[in-house]
Design a protein around this motif. Structure first.
Motif, PDB file in Angstrom:
ATOM      1  N   PHE A  81     -51.412 -26.168   6.319  1.00 22.49           N
ATOM      2  CA  PHE A  81     -50.455 -26.784   5.397  1.00 22.49           C
ATOM      3  C   PHE A  81     -51.160 -27.783   4.481  1.00 22.49           C
ATOM      4  CE2 PHE A  81     -47.144 -26.385   9.053  1.00 22.49           C
ATOM      5  CZ  PHE A  81     -47.017 -25.030   8.796  1.00 22.49           C
ATOM      6  N   ALA A  82     -52.064 -28.582   5.041  1.00 20.65           N
ATOM      7  CA  ALA A  82     -52.797 -29.572   4.247  1.00 20.65           C
ATOM      8  C   ALA A  82     -53.689 -28.890   3.222  1.00 20.65           C
ATOM      9  CB  ALA A  82     -53.625 -30.467   5.158  1.00 20.65           C
ATOM     10  N   GLN A  83     -54.323 -27.777   3.619  1.00 18.05           N
ATOM     11  CA  GLN A  83     -55.181 -27.047   2.696  1.00 18.05           C
ATOM     12  C   GLN A  83     -54.372 -26.471   1.540  1.00 18.05           C
ATOM     13  OE1 GLN A  83     -58.765 -26.660   2.860  1.00 18.05           O
ATOM     14  NE2 GLN A  83     -58.240 -28.443   4.100  1.00 18.05           N
ATOM     15  N   ARG A  84     -53.164 -26.026   1.803  1.00 22.02           N
ATOM     16  CA  ARG A  84     -52.297 -25.504   0.744  1.00 22.02           C
ATOM     17  C   ARG A  84     -51.999 -26.594  -0.279  1.00 22.02           C
ATOM     18  NH1 ARG A  84     -47.112 -23.884   2.001  1.00 22.02           N
ATOM     19  NH2 ARG A  84     -47.154 -22.212   0.451  1.00 22.02           N
ATOM     20  N   ARG A  85     -51.737 -27.807   0.186  1.00 21.00           N
ATOM     21  CA  ARG A  85     -51.450 -28.901  -0.740  1.00 21.00           C
ATOM     22  C   ARG A  85     -52.681 -29.242  -1.577  1.00 21.00           C
ATOM     23  NH1 ARG A  85     -48.242 -30.465   3.753  1.00 21.00           N
ATOM     24  NH2 ARG A  85     -49.931 -31.644   4.717  1.00 21.00           N
ATOM     25  N   ILE A  86     -53.854 -29.195  -0.968  1.00 19.63           N
ATOM     26  CA  ILE A  86     -55.092 -29.467  -1.701  1.00 19.63           C
ATOM     27  C   ILE A  86     -55.308 -28.417  -2.786  1.00 19.63           C
ATOM     28  CG2 ILE A  86     -57.616 -29.520  -1.517  1.00 19.63           C
ATOM     29  CD1 ILE A  86     -57.240 -30.753   1.275  1.00 19.63           C
ATOM     30  N   ARG A  88     -53.078 -26.639  -4.244  1.00 15.42           N
ATOM     31  CA  ARG A  88     -52.053 -26.807  -5.279  1.00 15.42           C
ATOM     32  C   ARG A  88     -52.459 -27.882  -6.276  1.00 15.42           C
ATOM     33  NH1 ARG A  88     -48.105 -27.856  -2.147  1.00 15.42           N
ATOM     34  NH2 ARG A  88     -47.412 -25.706  -1.869  1.00 15.42           N
ATOM     35  N   LYS A  89     -53.062 -28.953  -5.798  1.00 14.12           N
ATOM     36  CA  LYS A  89     -53.504 -30.035  -6.682  1.00 14.12           C
ATOM     37  C   LYS A  89     -54.716 -29.633  -7.511  1.00 14.12           C
ATOM     38  CE  LYS A  89     -51.810 -33.838  -3.769  1.00 14.12           C
ATOM     39  NZ  LYS A  89     -52.205 -35.014  -2.958  1.00 14.12           N
ATOM     40  N   GLY A  96     -48.234 -21.430  -4.247  1.00 15.04           N
ATOM     41  CA  GLY A  96     -48.438 -21.346  -2.813  1.00 15.04           C
ATOM     42  C   GLY A  96     -47.425 -20.511  -2.062  1.00 15.04           C
ATOM     43  N   SER A 180     -44.894 -20.387   3.462  1.00 16.60           N
ATOM     44  CA  SER A 180     -43.795 -21.262   3.056  1.00 16.60           C
ATOM     45  C   SER A 180     -42.676 -21.271   4.093  1.00 16.60           C
ATOM     46  CB  SER A 180     -43.249 -20.826   1.692  1.00 16.60           C
ATOM     47  OG  SER A 180     -42.808 -19.481   1.730  1.00 16.60           O
ATOM     48  N   GLU A 183     -44.004 -23.255   7.175  1.00 14.36           N
ATOM     49  CA  GLU A 183     -44.045 -24.693   6.896  1.00 14.36           C
ATOM     50  C   GLU A 183     -42.639 -25.278   6.826  1.00 14.36           C
ATOM     51  OE1 GLU A 183     -46.400 -27.887   4.064  1.00 14.36           O
ATOM     52  OE2 GLU A 183     -46.432 -25.760   3.537  1.00 14.36           O
TER      53      GLU A 183
END
Length: 263
Positions: A81-86, A88-89, A96, A180, A183
Motif C-alpha cells: 500500500f505504501a509503495q502504491r502511494r509513492i 502515485r506521487k 493505481g 484497491s 486496501e
C-alpha cells in the motif's frame, strides 16, 4: 504494478528457486516482489537479502520476532500500500486502481507460471482470483491423507457457514487481489483484517475480502507439495481449532449470539 507478497519462515531450501521462477513468469509485467522474513532461524534472510542485491525488484522486510502467517501478510500488504502511494506521487499519470497484490507460499509448492493468467483475470474485471486445486483441471501432489482431508474439510465447513459462490478452495494462499479492493478492506478492518495466527488466517482474509468483491474467479492449478523441502509449519490440531475459533468469532461479529442460535 504487480506486488508479489511472500511470507517466509525457514524457507532457505526453496526460496531462491521460487524467486527465479517468479521473475521468469513475470517478464513483461512491472513487478515488485516483497519477501517478508518472519524471524526465520535458518538462512532465509541471508538468501533473500543477497538475492535482492542483484535484483532490485525484490524487497526484503524482516520481523525481529515471529508474527505468524497473518502477521507476515499484513506486513507485506501495508508495504505494498505504501509503495502504491509513492508511485502515485512520482508519476502524475500513474493510476493505481488496477494494481494487483498476489500472495503465494514461499516453499516453492505454488507454480509461478500461473501468475500471468491470474493477472489477466484481474485485468478482465475480477477483484479476487483464487488458484484452486479443486477447480476442474486442478490437482494436488505429495499431500498426506490427513492434510488432504483437512484442506477439503475446511472448504466444506466454510462453504456451509460463509458461502462464496463458485469457490471451492478456501485455504490455499495462492491468490491475486485487486489492490484497491484489498486496501479498501484494510481501511475498514485495520489490524483486525487478519486476527488468526494459525493457517486459519488465510480463510479469515478470504471471507472478509470476499464481501467487498464484485467478482471472484477460481482458476485451476497443480499444488506440488512434493517439492517442499523441510518440515511443514502447519500444526494440525492448532489449525483445526483455529478454524472453529474463526467460525465462532466471525459469526458472533456478524450476527451476534441470538441471531446465530435462531438460525
Amino acid at each position: 504494478m504487480l506486488f508479489v507478497v511472500l511470507p517466509a519462515y525457514n524457507e532457505e531450501a526453496g526460496l531462491e528457486l521460487l524467486l527465479d521462477d517468479i521473475r521468469k513468469a513475470c517478464q513483461g509485467i512491472p513487478t515488485q516482489i516483497i519477501v517478508v522474513n518472519d524471524a526465520s532461524t535458518d538462512h532465509t534472510l541471508d538468501i533473500a537479502q543477497n538475492y535482492a542485491q542483484s535484483f532490485p525488484e525484490v524487497q526484503v522486510l524482516s520481523h525481529p520476532q515471529n508474527k505468524g502467517l497473518g502477521g507476515s501478510l499484513m506486513t507485506g500488504f501495508k508495504h505494498a500500500f505504501a509503495q502504491r502511494r509513492i508511485l502515485r506521487k512520482q508519476c502524475s499519470e500513474w493510476v493505481g486502481y488496477d494494481d494487483i497484490i498476489l500472495t503465494m507460499d514461499a516453499d516453492n509448492t505454488h507454480p509461478a507460471d500461473r501468475i500471468p493468467f491470474m493477472v489477466e483475470q484481474i485485468d478482465q474485471g475480477a477483484d479476487l482470483v483464487v488458484a484452486s486445486r479443486y477447480a476442474p483441471g486442478g490437482k494436488q501432489y505429495g499431500l498426506n491423507p490427513l492434510r488432504q482431508v483437512l484442506s477439503w474439510g475446511a472448504g466444506q465447513v466454510m462453504t456451509l457457514f460463509f458461502p462464496v459462490p463458485g469457490l471451492k478452495d478456501y485455504s490455499c494462499g495462492y491468490r491475486a487481489y485487486r489492490a484497491s479492493v484489498l486496501e479498501s478492506t484494510y481501511m475498514i478492518y485495520g489490524e483486525r483484517l487478519i486476527e488468526s495466527r494459525s493457517f486459519a488466517g488465510m480463510v479469515e482474509l478470504l471471507v472478509k475480502v470476499a464481501g467487498y468483491c464484485r467478482e471472484i474467479r477460481e482458476i485451476p492449478f497443480d499444488l506440488h507439495y512434493e517439492k517442499k523441502q523441510g518440515k511443514s509449519k502447519m500444526k494440525i490440531m492448532a489449525t483445526i481449532m483455529g478454524y472453529f475459533a474463526l467460525i465462532l468469532r466471525l459469526k458472533k461479529e456478524r450476527w451476534g449470539w441470538v441471531e446465530w442460535v435462531g438460525e
